[in-house]
Write a protein that holds these residues in place. Sequence first.
Motif, PDB file in Angstrom:
ATOM      1  N   ALA A 107       0.820  -1.208   0.000  1.00 52.71           N
ATOM      2  CA  ALA A 107       0.000   0.000   0.000  1.00 52.71           C
ATOM      3  C   ALA A 107       0.857   1.262   0.000  1.00 52.71           C
ATOM      4  N   ILE A 108       2.083   1.163   0.475  1.00 51.49           N
ATOM      5  CA  ILE A 108       2.977   2.331   0.463  1.00 51.49           C
ATOM      6  C   ILE A 108       3.244   2.752  -0.972  1.00 51.49           C
ATOM      7  N   ARG A 109       3.582   1.797  -1.791  1.00 50.85           N
ATOM      8  CA  ARG A 109       3.924   2.086  -3.188  1.00 50.85           C
ATOM      9  C   ARG A 109       2.677   2.292  -4.047  1.00 50.85           C
ATOM     10  N   GLU A 110       1.664   1.443  -3.870  1.00 52.18           N
ATOM     11  CA  GLU A 110       0.514   1.462  -4.771  1.00 52.18           C
ATOM     12  C   GLU A 110      -0.541   2.499  -4.395  1.00 52.18           C
ATOM     13  N   LEU A 111      -0.684   2.774  -3.096  1.00 52.46           N
ATOM     14  CA  LEU A 111      -1.751   3.666  -2.642  1.00 52.46           C
ATOM     15  C   LEU A 111      -1.235   4.941  -1.987  1.00 52.46           C
ATOM     16  N   GLY A 112       0.062   5.059  -1.846  1.00 54.06           N
ATOM     17  CA  GLY A 112       0.645   6.278  -1.291  1.00 54.06           C
ATOM     18  C   GLY A 112       0.465   6.445   0.204  1.00 54.06           C
ATOM     19  N   VAL A 113       0.304   5.339   0.932  1.00 50.11           N
ATOM     20  CA  VAL A 113       0.130   5.406   2.385  1.00 50.11           C
ATOM     21  C   VAL A 113       1.504   5.628   3.026  1.00 50.11           C
ATOM     22  N   ILE A 114       1.690   6.770   3.691  1.00 50.33           N
ATOM     23  CA  ILE A 114       2.970   7.068   4.336  1.00 50.33           C
ATOM     24  C   ILE A 114       2.794   7.129   5.855  1.00 50.33           C
ATOM     25  N   SER A 115       1.916   8.003   6.339  1.00 45.96           N
ATOM     26  CA  SER A 115       1.673   8.059   7.782  1.00 45.96           C
ATOM     27  C   SER A 115       0.255   7.559   8.072  1.00 45.96           C
ATOM     28  N   TYR A 116       0.101   6.964   9.274  1.00 42.39           N
ATOM     29  CA  TYR A 116      -1.153   6.262   9.592  1.00 42.39           C
ATOM     30  C   TYR A 116      -1.434   6.396  11.082  1.00 42.39           C
ATOM     31  N   LEU A 117      -2.723   6.646  11.404  1.00 39.64           N
ATOM     32  CA  LEU A 117      -3.174   6.630  12.788  1.00 39.64           C
ATOM     33  C   LEU A 117      -4.495   5.868  12.834  1.00 39.64           C
ATOM     34  N   GLY A 118      -4.496   4.717  13.512  1.00 38.63           N
ATOM     35  CA  GLY A 118      -5.690   3.882  13.550  1.00 38.63           C
ATOM     36  C   GLY A 118      -6.021   3.424  14.954  1.00 38.63           C
ATOM     37  N   VAL A 119      -7.310   3.322  15.244  1.00 41.70           N
ATOM     38  CA  VAL A 119      -7.804   2.894  16.557  1.00 41.70           C
ATOM     39  C   VAL A 119      -8.705   1.681  16.367  1.00 41.70           C
ATOM     40  N   PRO A 120      -8.557   0.630  17.184  1.00 41.36           N
ATOM     41  CA  PRO A 120      -9.416  -0.554  17.036  1.00 41.36           C
ATOM     42  C   PRO A 120     -10.896  -0.199  17.153  1.00 41.36           C
ATOM     43  N   LEU A 121     -11.683  -0.833  16.286  1.00 43.52           N
ATOM     44  CA  LEU A 121     -13.125  -0.611  16.242  1.00 43.52           C
ATOM     45  C   LEU A 121     -13.818  -1.824  16.862  1.00 43.52           C
ATOM     46  N   PHE A 122     -14.483  -1.604  18.000  1.00 42.61           N
ATOM     47  CA  PHE A 122     -15.107  -2.700  18.730  1.00 42.61           C
ATOM     48  C   PHE A 122     -16.597  -2.801  18.418  1.00 42.61           C
ATOM     49  N   GLY A 123     -17.108  -4.040  18.423  1.00 38.66           N
ATOM     50  CA  GLY A 123     -18.537  -4.275  18.308  1.00 38.66           C
ATOM     51  C   GLY A 123     -19.211  -4.157  19.662  1.00 38.66           C
ATOM     52  N   HIS A 124     -20.555  -4.292  19.676  1.00 38.21           N
ATOM     53  CA  HIS A 124     -21.298  -4.064  20.919  1.00 38.21           C
ATOM     54  C   HIS A 124     -21.057  -5.148  21.954  1.00 38.21           C
ATOM     55  N   GLU A 125     -20.493  -6.285  21.551  1.00 36.70           N
ATOM     56  CA  GLU A 125     -20.187  -7.346  22.505  1.00 36.70           C
ATOM     57  C   GLU A 125     -18.696  -7.431  22.816  1.00 36.70           C
ATOM     58  N   GLY A 126     -17.937  -6.432  22.396  1.00 36.84           N
ATOM     59  CA  GLY A 126     -16.527  -6.372  22.762  1.00 36.84           C
ATOM     60  C   GLY A 126     -15.565  -6.998  21.788  1.00 36.84           C
ATOM     61  N   GLU A 127     -16.059  -7.575  20.695  1.00 33.91           N
ATOM     62  CA  GLU A 127     -15.161  -8.161  19.704  1.00 33.91           C
ATOM     63  C   GLU A 127     -14.638  -7.065  18.775  1.00 33.91           C
ATOM     64  N   ILE A 128     -13.386  -7.187  18.336  1.00 31.10           N
ATOM     65  CA  ILE A 128     -12.798  -6.196  17.436  1.00 31.10           C
ATOM     66  C   ILE A 128     -13.251  -6.476  16.004  1.00 31.10           C
ATOM     67  N   LEU A 129     -13.905  -5.498  15.415  1.00 31.10           N
ATOM     68  CA  LEU A 129     -14.391  -5.633  14.048  1.00 31.10           C
ATOM     69  C   LEU A 129     -13.366  -5.166  13.026  1.00 31.10           C
TER      70      LEU A 129
END
Length: 388
Positions: A107-129
């Motif tokens: 993705a760095i080369r093909e999509l130009g992703v250089i810097s990234y900030l991501g936070v886990p997304l949880f479902g209503h029962e606590g599982e990570i979606l």
Amino acid sequence: MNRVDRLDDAARLDAIHDCGVLDRVPDDDLDRIADLAARALDTPVSLVTIVTDDRQVFSGACGLPPACDESRETPLSHSFCQHAVRERRPLVIRDAREDPRVADNPAIRELGVISYLGVPLFGHEGEILGAFCVIDTKPRDWSLGDLRTVREFTALASSVIALQSARKREKSAMDLLIHDLKTPLASIRMATDLLGSQSGEVSETARPLVDSISECTDAALRLVESLARRDRMAGETTPCLSTVIGSVVERYQSVADDKGTNLIVRNGVPSISVISPGWIVERVVENLVSNAVKFTPPGGNIEIAVEEDSTHGIIFVSDNGPGFSADDLRYLFRRYSPLSAMPTGGEESTGLGLSIVKRLIEQERGEIHLLSSPGQPARFRVSFLLAR
């Protein structure tokens, strides 16, 4: 590696499937949230990413390249978000080309992703979606304020997914209820038909009861059938207000005749369509006409009129009953509220009809108003948005 950290964890994949988020790609609400996040963080890309065991799907997105925006997914080989899911904590990358976790990601080369900030997304029962992320095409030092902002957008996206999941469960429950109601109602209808055909064996005193059971069963079956059809979906157009009103009046004509009251329809505009499901308009009109018949004395008139203005189809329902007292106005649309007027033919009143009418109308962005003053015969004005 712990079981909960595996992308192919069965409970996590079940949670993704059960919440239905992959059934809504792209999702307009999540797209809006992604767009707001990109503007708030001043980044070219923001994503609501669902990470499965073999791909990542962008349920919400802003700033994707055209080809990726069309497919709305990439293989895991291009995923940064998978690391936030595996590590169960925010992933902060200043320059992907220098970070050993993702330096070889295409993705760095093909999509130009250089810097990234991501936070886990949880479902209503606590599982990570998956993860909510913002992306820049140049190195960036993410601040604690940036992280807090992304956390807030992640919580908002999680709430939207939870709400949509609840709606999916409600729909499944409704489908089951519809299925389970149709069989006993059909059996009751068959039994009343059989009783009705045995004219010599049913006493004169019992026949009105059989007819009443038959009519009530038909009404319940109509409601179940209309729910079974998908005409309750938002945006469906009622074929014609006059047609709906005509069918309701036809059903209540015999009841009105028995009480000696007159049902009068004044149709100022022969054909008006509104942006509301037919079953809702029918339920509203039926409740108002039923109340009018119930509270109008013998010899009185019940009038239903249809008009329109520039934006709404309008229904007026008027009667010659006692109307409402000043005290009634405080509780008019409240559930189970006893009002001052008494039915003129000994009918029962649950105090639910007007509360149901108001809820259904407001659900469709319509309005209902009582036009009459205290002590005057009741006159209601109902409006639904016109279909153009």
